[in-house]
Design an enzyme around this catalytic site. Structure first.
Site, PDB file in Angstrom:
ATOM      1  CG  ASN A  11      -1.720   1.231   1.417  1.00 38.11           C
ATOM      2  OD1 ASN A  11      -1.827   2.042   0.481  1.00 38.11           O
ATOM      3  ND2 ASN A  11      -2.307   1.419   2.583  1.00 38.11           N
ATOM      4  CD1 TRP A  12       3.603   0.997  -2.622  1.00 43.46           C
ATOM      5  CD2 TRP A  12       3.576   1.923  -4.660  1.00 43.46           C
ATOM      6  NE1 TRP A  12       4.315   0.169  -3.466  1.00 43.46           N
ATOM      7  CE2 TRP A  12       4.309   0.726  -4.729  1.00 43.46           C
ATOM      8  CE3 TRP A  12       3.422   2.680  -5.822  1.00 43.46           C
ATOM      9  CZ2 TRP A  12       4.891   0.264  -5.914  1.00 43.46           C
ATOM     10  CZ3 TRP A  12       3.995   2.218  -7.011  1.00 43.46           C
ATOM     11  CH2 TRP A  12       4.729   1.018  -7.044  1.00 43.46           C
ATOM     12  CE  LYS A  13       0.020   3.423   4.832  1.00 41.65           C
ATOM     13  NZ  LYS A  13      -0.068   3.615   6.253  1.00 41.65           N
ATOM     14  CG  HIS A  97      -5.885   1.778   5.289  1.00 42.63           C
ATOM     15  ND1 HIS A  97      -5.460   2.703   6.201  1.00 42.63           N
ATOM     16  CD2 HIS A  97      -4.823   0.936   5.082  1.00 42.63           C
ATOM     17  CE1 HIS A  97      -4.196   2.436   6.537  1.00 42.63           C
ATOM     18  NE2 HIS A  97      -3.791   1.370   5.875  1.00 42.63           N
ATOM     19  CD  GLU A  99      -3.078   5.461   6.837  1.00 41.40           C
ATOM     20  OE1 GLU A  99      -3.092   5.560   5.603  1.00 41.40           O
ATOM     21  OE2 GLU A  99      -2.111   4.980   7.467  1.00 41.40           O
ATOM     22  CD  GLU A 169      -3.516  -2.746   7.372  1.00 35.17           C
ATOM     23  OE1 GLU A 169      -2.425  -2.967   6.872  1.00 35.17           O
ATOM     24  OE2 GLU A 169      -4.166  -1.708   7.161  1.00 35.17           O
ATOM     25  N   GLY A 175       2.443   2.092  10.787  1.00 37.81           N
ATOM     26  CA  GLY A 175       3.389   3.194  10.621  1.00 37.81           C
ATOM     27  C   GLY A 175       4.102   3.597  11.896  1.00 37.81           C
ATOM     28  CB  SER A 215       5.296  -1.882  11.911  1.00 36.94           C
ATOM     29  OG  SER A 215       4.857  -0.558  12.140  1.00 36.94           O
ATOM     30  N   GLY A 236       2.777  -1.180   4.363  1.00 37.79           N
ATOM     31  CA  GLY A 236       2.805   0.245   4.028  1.00 37.79           C
ATOM     32  C   GLY A 236       4.236   0.696   3.796  1.00 37.79           C
ATOM     33  N   GLY A 237       4.841   1.245   4.840  1.00 38.27           N
ATOM     34  CA  GLY A 237       6.167   1.857   4.727  1.00 38.27           C
ATOM     35  C   GLY A 237       7.198   1.003   4.007  1.00 38.27           C
TER      36      GLY A 237
HETATM   37  C1  PEP Z   1      -0.829   0.073   6.147  1.00 35.99           C
HETATM   38  O1  PEP Z   1      -0.988   1.269   6.055  1.00 35.99           O
HETATM   39  O2  PEP Z   1      -1.655  -0.686   5.631  1.00 35.99           O
HETATM   40  C2  PEP Z   1       0.331  -0.415   6.878  1.00 35.99           C
HETATM   41  C3  PEP Z   1       0.292  -1.637   7.321  1.00 35.99           C
HETATM   42  O3  PEP Z   1       1.362   0.474   7.067  1.00 35.99           O
HETATM   43  P1  PEP Z   1       2.798   0.151   7.732  1.00 35.99           P
HETATM   44  O4  PEP Z   1       3.315  -1.118   7.114  1.00 35.99           O
HETATM   45  O5  PEP Z   1       3.647   1.334   7.388  1.00 35.99           O
HETATM   46  O6  PEP Z   1       2.569  -0.008   9.206  1.00 35.99           O
END
Ligand code: PEP
Length: 258
Positions: A11-13, A97, A99, A169, A175, A215, A236-237
């Site tokens: 997920n590149w957000k 998600h 967010e 999640e 994050g 993470s 994500g990251g």
């Molecule tokens: C996400 O936003 O779906 C996510 C899991 O982010 P991160 O890996 O950065 O925690």
């Protein structure tokens, strides 16, 4: 270990220009070329969907959007629709998600409508669920997570829901560098699968891929993906660099081969 094919989704957000997206997608597609033990999906920003689709063409990498509206078209300024996602080659779409739930007022009812619309268009929904730190500390993790799963699938039967992917999640792990302990993630994943079985039948529940997100990094991916009900990762990251994302894909391949 299981017949469920692992899935690693990035997920590149709200990151990456079109050129940056192309370069990252090309590097990932080159790595997975010819490998099919593990599904790999990239979710770039909407402006890069077409470019990423071209970059991954001919590889086994799939394309995902990060959100959609439930209507196909109409007076919905700023939105994308399942029909338009199909038009640019999306096979997947992230839905609900945290967010979007936290900052854009996404509700369980909206999530459910979006899932139903995606399924009509044969786009695989990646349904995100997860508890806040406050909810976890109050012992409400399962109430929250199972409630979100139930609301998102209400009124849809196992046949319609066949391709659904769920991503657990925990919000406090997104994050932050904090990750759920592998056994704690497994407990929640097992509970989600058990609840899906009660709601819609065991044979479907046994086929549903449940990803972990929060993470995930190269150094914790194997442990998380070693759990029986952790069928992949939503990243994500660490999906923003090929150097970090590729070892996570490789952990998915190891799970498939174990
Ligand atoms: C996400 O936003 O779906 C996510 C899991 O982010 P991160 O890996 O950065 O925690």
């Amino acid at each position: 270990m299981t017949s469920r094919k692992p899935l690693i989704a990035g997920n590149w957000k709200l990151h990456n220009t079109v050129d940056e997206s192309r370069a990252l997608a090309v590097a990932i597609a080159a790595h997975v070329r010819g490998k099919s033990a593990c599904d790999v999906v990239l979710a770039p920003v909407a402006t890069s969907l077409t470019t990423v689709k071209r970059a991954i063409d001919g590889s086994v990498v799939g394309l995902s959007a990060q959100n959609t509206h439930w209507e196909d078209s109409g007076a919905w300024t700023g939105e994308l629709s399942p029909a338009l996602l199909v038009d640019v080659g999306c096979g997947y779409c992230i839905i609900g998600h945290s967010e979007r739930r936290q900052f854009f007022g996404e509700t369980d009812a909206g999530v459910r409508k979006k899932i139903a619309a995606l399924l009509v268009h044969k786009v695989v929904p990646i349904l995100c669920v997860g508890e806040s730190l406050e909810q976890r500390e109050a012992g409400k993790t399962l109430d929250v997570v199972l409630g979100q799963v139930e609301a998102a699938t209400e009124g849809l039967d196992a046949v319609a829901l066949a391709p659904l992917v769920v991503a657990y999640e925990p919000i406090w792990a997104i994050g932050t560098g904090l990750t759920a302990k592998a056994e704690d993630a497994q407990d929640v994943h097992r509970a989600i699968r058990g609840h899906l079985a009660e709601l819609k039948g065991k044979s479907w529940a046994d086929s549903v891929r449940i990803l972990y997100g929060g993470s995930v990094k190269p150094d914790n991916a194997d442990e998380l993906l070693g759990q029986p009900d952790v069928d992949g990762a939503l990243v994500g990251g660490a999906s923003l660099s090929a150097d970090n994302f590729i070892p996570i894909i490789d952990a998915g391949v190891r799970r498939a081969e174990s």
